[in-house]
Write a protein that holds these residues in place. Structure first.
Motif, mmCIF file in Angstrom:
data_model
loop_
_atom_site.group_PDB
_atom_site.id
_atom_site.type_symbol
_atom_site.label_atom_id
_atom_site.label_comp_id
_atom_site.label_asym_id
_atom_site.label_seq_id
_atom_site.Cartn_x
_atom_site.Cartn_y
_atom_site.Cartn_z
ATOM 1 N N ILE A 1 0.837 -1.203 0.000
ATOM 2 C CA ILE A 1 0.000 0.000 0.000
ATOM 3 C C ILE A 1 0.870 1.251 0.000
ATOM 4 O O ILE A 1 0.557 2.247 -0.659
ATOM 5 C CB ILE A 1 -0.959 -0.025 1.196
ATOM 6 N N ALA A 2 1.972 1.212 0.726
ATOM 7 C CA ALA A 2 2.886 2.356 0.729
ATOM 8 C C ALA A 2 3.435 2.611 -0.673
ATOM 9 O O ALA A 2 3.533 3.761 -1.120
ATOM 10 C CB ALA A 2 4.028 2.115 1.710
ATOM 11 N N ALA A 3 3.792 1.545 -1.386
ATOM 12 C CA ALA A 3 4.296 1.702 -2.750
ATOM 13 C C ALA A 3 3.220 2.250 -3.674
ATOM 14 O O ALA A 3 3.493 3.090 -4.535
ATOM 15 C CB ALA A 3 4.811 0.361 -3.272
ATOM 16 N N SER A 4 1.975 1.788 -3.499
ATOM 17 C CA SER A 4 0.875 2.282 -4.328
ATOM 18 C C SER A 4 0.629 3.758 -4.076
ATOM 19 O O SER A 4 0.418 4.537 -5.015
ATOM 20 C CB SER A 4 -0.401 1.481 -4.040
ATOM 21 N N ALA A 5 0.633 4.160 -2.791
ATOM 22 C CA ALA A 5 0.404 5.563 -2.458
ATOM 23 C C ALA A 5 1.514 6.448 -3.001
ATOM 24 O O ALA A 5 1.266 7.547 -3.510
ATOM 25 C CB ALA A 5 0.300 5.720 -0.940
#
Length: 443
Positions: free
Chosen positions: A63-67
């Motif tokens: 999720i951090a990479a997506s954000a």
């Protein structure tokens, strides 16, 4: 010899050894199963012990990479929104289609009964609430208790909320936490790697007991499983064609011709990462500019697996069918939500690790026994072909669709030829994600 080959050979050796022992030396087979059974169970438990920390860590970093990618600009944001919509749609498709396929073409009852006996009549992991309680308990009151009880859906919901909260922190604490969870994930992967070194022994022991109890029914059941799960991957693959043709505003035949070389690379490598250069060339032939492809395709390779939630849910639904566990709306809803949410945490992992990390949480969230997964992972090579080709095809389809929404895709064949003749900057650049493994495996 690859790890997947060693595991498959161990499965075949165990099944054939068990079948022959039961037929020609029943006394020996009974004594051997008393020894191989506990060894296989111990190996399976070693895999289970890392599932919770691995899934939590991968979900936070995913999720951090997506954000971070979404903050890169409008193109990245549109791509990620498209990814999320497709992931939920294909998951819902699997929830509807797999039960229908199993009703039209069920596993023969005698095969299923024999396999259940061979797996020791494994019990479901835990009680799954009714539909009303499902919504009441989807948010955990005690996340530690949820983790301890293998309540994966509420644990996944908490982890998702926590991960989004991490993305709102200032840069320094955000980076600290993401690096911490990345380190936890890396450590869990190392442990799983050690456990998988023993996979031929563990799977041989489990397969020996199954072969001794089931005879040749095990081979028919595994072939049936491969056909059902691969059918779901095929549906996602076919769906990519209208997505590319309609979303990208190109002809269906033109899209098929352009994407075929990337599909060939995907078949030969079983890796989306290895197929990235071919996907870039296919997108260029379809008129997508390097400025768009250089953003969308690396993000897609890093965080998007179009076939994963659908095929992971299909595996869990097949386990329920195999083990004779009836499923209600609550169990299916839990499986759909867990499959769709956790799929971004299974990226860039070798195939056997991805299979366990992706399918076990879905099965556990649905209250299903996961002992059968230890056998199914051994034949994952065939469904993995459909996973990879479907993922690569959908990546190209989404890429040209995003390009079309930015007004970047030529509308005719002659326009596309003119666009492809213009010089383009290197589409790779620094946009390629760093946390990706070239190893095969797409779950």
């Amino acid at each position: 010899m690859s790890q997947a080959t060693r595991i498959l050979l161990a499965l075949l050796a165990g099944l054939i050894g068990g079948i022959l022992a039961a037929r020609f030396a029943p006394g020996f087979a009974e004594g051997a199963v008393a020894v191989t059974g506990p060894i296989g169970s111990a190996w399976l438990h070693a895999l289970q012990m890392v599932i919770v920390p691995l899934v939590v860590a991968l979900l936070v970093t995913g999720i951090a990479a997506s954000a971070q990618a979404a903050r890169a600009g409008v193109v990245a944001g549109r791509a990620i929104v498209t990814f999320v919509v497709i992931l939920w749609l294909v998951t819902l498709m699997a929830a509807a289609v797999v039960p229908l396929l199993l009703e039209l073409w069920p596993l023969p009852a005698e095969w299923a009964e024999a396999l259940r006996q061979g797996l020791g009549e494994a019990e479901p992991v835990g009680a799954v609430p009714g539909l009303a309680a499902f919504f009441d308990n989807i948010v955990p009151t005690n996340v530690v208790a949820a983790a301890a009880a293998d309540a994966f859906l509420p644990l996944t919901v908490f982890t998702m909320i926590f991960a989004f909260a991490v993305t709102r922190l200032p840069a320094e604490p955000r980076t600290l936490l993401v690096n911490l969870f990345q380190a936890i994930a890396d450590a869990m992967i190392v442990i799983i790697g050690w456990v998988l070194l023993l996979a031929p022994i563990g799977i041989f022991c489990l397969a020996f007991g199954v072969g001794a109890s089931t005879g040749t029914a095990a081979f028919g059941a595994l072939a049936h499983y491969i056909a059902i799960v691969s059918a779901i991957g095929t549906i996602v693959l076919i769906a990519a064609y209208p997505v590319g043709a309609i979303g990208g505003r190109v002809g269906l035949a033109r899209f098929a011709r352009a994407v075929a070389p990337a599909q060939a690379v995907a078949l030969s490598t079983q890796s989306s990462l290895a197929s990235l250069p071919a996907m870039l060339r296919s997108s260029e032939q379809l008129g997508a500019p390097a400025a768009v492809s250089g953003i969308v395709l690396p993000i897609a390779v890093a965080i998007f697996r179009a076939t994963s939630p659908a095929m992971n849910l299909a595996v869990a639904l097949y386990v329920a069918h195999l083990m004779g566990v009836p499923l209600g709306p609550a169990q299916i809803a839990a499986g759909v939500a867990t499959a769709a949410i956790t799929t971004m945490g299974s990226v860039s992992l070798p195939g056997t690790i991805s299979f366990i990390a992706s399918t076990a949480p879905v099965a556990i969230a649905m209250g299903l026994p996961i002992e059968a997964l230890a056998l199914l992972v051994a034949v994952e090579t065939v469904p993995d072909l459909f996973r990879t080709v479907g993922n690569v095809t959908m990546d190209v389809a989404v890429n040209i669709s995003v390009a079309a929404r930015t007004g970047s895709v030529p509308q005719t064949e002659s326009d596309a030829l003119l666009a492809s003749a213009e010089p383009h900057p290197d589409p790779g650049g620094d946009a390629r994600p760093r946390h990706m493994s070239p190893a095969g495996g797409e779950p």
